[in-house]
Structures are given as C-alpha cells and as structure tokens.
Design a protein around this motif. Sequence first.
Motif, PDB file in Angstrom:
ATOM      1  N   VAL A  32       0.822  -1.222   0.000  1.00  0.00           N
ATOM      2  CA  VAL A  32       0.000   0.000   0.000  1.00  0.00           C
ATOM      3  C   VAL A  32       0.851   1.265   0.000  1.00  0.00           C
ATOM      4  N   ASN A  33       2.116   1.160   0.398  1.00  0.00           N
ATOM      5  CA  ASN A  33       2.993   2.331   0.397  1.00  0.00           C
ATOM      6  C   ASN A  33       3.851   2.417  -0.862  1.00  0.00           C
ATOM      7  N   SER A  34       3.671   1.468  -1.768  1.00  0.00           N
ATOM      8  CA  SER A  34       4.455   1.495  -3.006  1.00  0.00           C
ATOM      9  C   SER A  34       3.717   2.320  -4.057  1.00  0.00           C
ATOM     10  N   PRO A  35       4.482   2.941  -4.978  1.00  0.00           N
ATOM     11  CA  PRO A  35       3.842   3.742  -6.032  1.00  0.00           C
ATOM     12  C   PRO A  35       2.931   2.896  -6.934  1.00  0.00           C
ATOM     13  N   GLY A  36       3.202   1.604  -7.073  1.00  0.00           N
ATOM     14  CA  GLY A  36       2.410   0.743  -7.944  1.00  0.00           C
ATOM     15  C   GLY A  36       1.033   0.405  -7.397  1.00  0.00           C
ATOM     16  N   SER A  37       0.763   0.758  -6.146  1.00  0.00           N
ATOM     17  CA  SER A  37      -0.532   0.405  -5.549  1.00  0.00           C
ATOM     18  C   SER A  37      -1.598   1.467  -5.779  1.00  0.00           C
ATOM     19  N   LYS A  38      -1.250   2.513  -6.483  1.00  0.00           N
ATOM     20  CA  LYS A  38      -2.220   3.587  -6.741  1.00  0.00           C
ATOM     21  C   LYS A  38      -3.433   2.999  -7.482  1.00  0.00           C
ATOM     22  N   GLY A  39      -4.622   3.291  -7.002  1.00  0.00           N
ATOM     23  CA  GLY A  39      -5.850   2.793  -7.615  1.00  0.00           C
ATOM     24  C   GLY A  39      -6.310   1.454  -7.066  1.00  0.00           C
ATOM     25  N   ARG A  40      -5.525   0.857  -6.165  1.00  0.00           N
ATOM     26  CA  ARG A  40      -5.947  -0.405  -5.544  1.00  0.00           C
ATOM     27  C   ARG A  40      -6.652  -0.064  -4.239  1.00  0.00           C
ATOM     28  N   HIS A  41      -7.731  -0.796  -3.954  1.00  0.00           N
ATOM     29  CA  HIS A  41      -8.556  -0.509  -2.776  1.00  0.00           C
ATOM     30  C   HIS A  41      -8.660  -1.755  -1.906  1.00  0.00           C
ATOM     31  N   GLU A  58      -8.714  -7.123  -0.977  1.00  0.00           N
ATOM     32  CA  GLU A  58      -8.719  -6.190  -2.096  1.00  0.00           C
ATOM     33  C   GLU A  58     -10.124  -6.145  -2.707  1.00  0.00           C
TER      34      GLU A  58
END
Length: 181
Positions: A32-41, A58
């Motif tokens: 959740v703190n990685s840039p690749g998790s943007k848009g994941r809920h 998720e």
Amino acid sequence: MKTTYLVWKDPSCNGINPDWLEITGQEYYSLVNSPGSKGRHFIKLESSHESDGRIVIEATPAEYVKWRKEKDHSDYIRESNEEIGYITISYHAIETEDCCHGEELLTDPESGFEDSCIDGILLKSLSLAKKTLSSAELRLVDMIYRDGISLSEVGGLLGMSKQAVFKRVSKILKKLKDHIG
C-alpha cells in the motif's frame, strides 16, 4: 488478533474472477505504500468474534465506495450514541447455546407469520368443533355471526325471546369453546 491479508494475484483483473494471494502484514504495508498500488482498494472486515481476527481484502473501486459509505454511517451512529450514553450491540454477536444468533430470535411484526399460523390452527379447530353442532345450533350461530342478524330479530324469526336466544347462543359457544380447548 490475527489479520489475514488477501490481494489479487493479478491486479489488472479488476475483481473479475480473481485468484487470491494471502500475504503477510509486512508485505501488505509495503504494497500500500508502493507507487504501484495507486488505484488499488482494500476493505477491512472485522469479525464479530475476536478469536476469528480480521480480514483485509482487495476490492473494486465500487465495492470500496459502498463499504466506506456503510462504515462511515456505522461509525457516525456509534459515535452519536456514545455521546448520549447509548451502547450499540450487534444482534449477530449474541449467540445462544444452540448456535442461534440474536437476529434469528427477533420476530418481524410486519410479517404476521405467527398470527397467520395461529389463525389457521384456530380455523381448523373451529371447523372440527362446528361438526359437533346440530343443524339447528349451526343455523343459529350462522344467523348471528355470519349474517349479522341481531338477537331480537333472530328471536322474532324463531318465535323466542331475546333472552332465550342469548342463553341458547351462550350454551352453543361454550360447547364450541370446550371442544376447541
């Protein structure tokens, strides 16, 4: 309390037939703190039993929005009640010895299910009890209760006084009551 973290193996599946991957708390925090998790809920589900722990799963954006709205509403109600001294208790958290949850013990006053069952039983009992009446007794009861004819009018039709009709009807009703129990 143990927390289980479930994420989609393929984040691009958008919740359609996902394959699930269980990860550790550390892996979840990194995700959740990685840039690749943007848009994941992720939805956090609390169990009603502490021994069951919680699940972080998720979800699609729509599922997340729905969950967030329900959670915010629930939190608002809980906080409002605490301010005035009320405590909110989940009926589901109440469990009887035979594993029945609290909401299963509540009746729905709108359903009328119990009333309709009782009415059915009483009608069947009354139907059986009416078979014990003579045709004259049955005709007298029908005139008063089905046809709505007054005691005075029934007395006039049968050549009896109002008091005599009343006594006879009372005797018939007692007979029916005794038969029904």
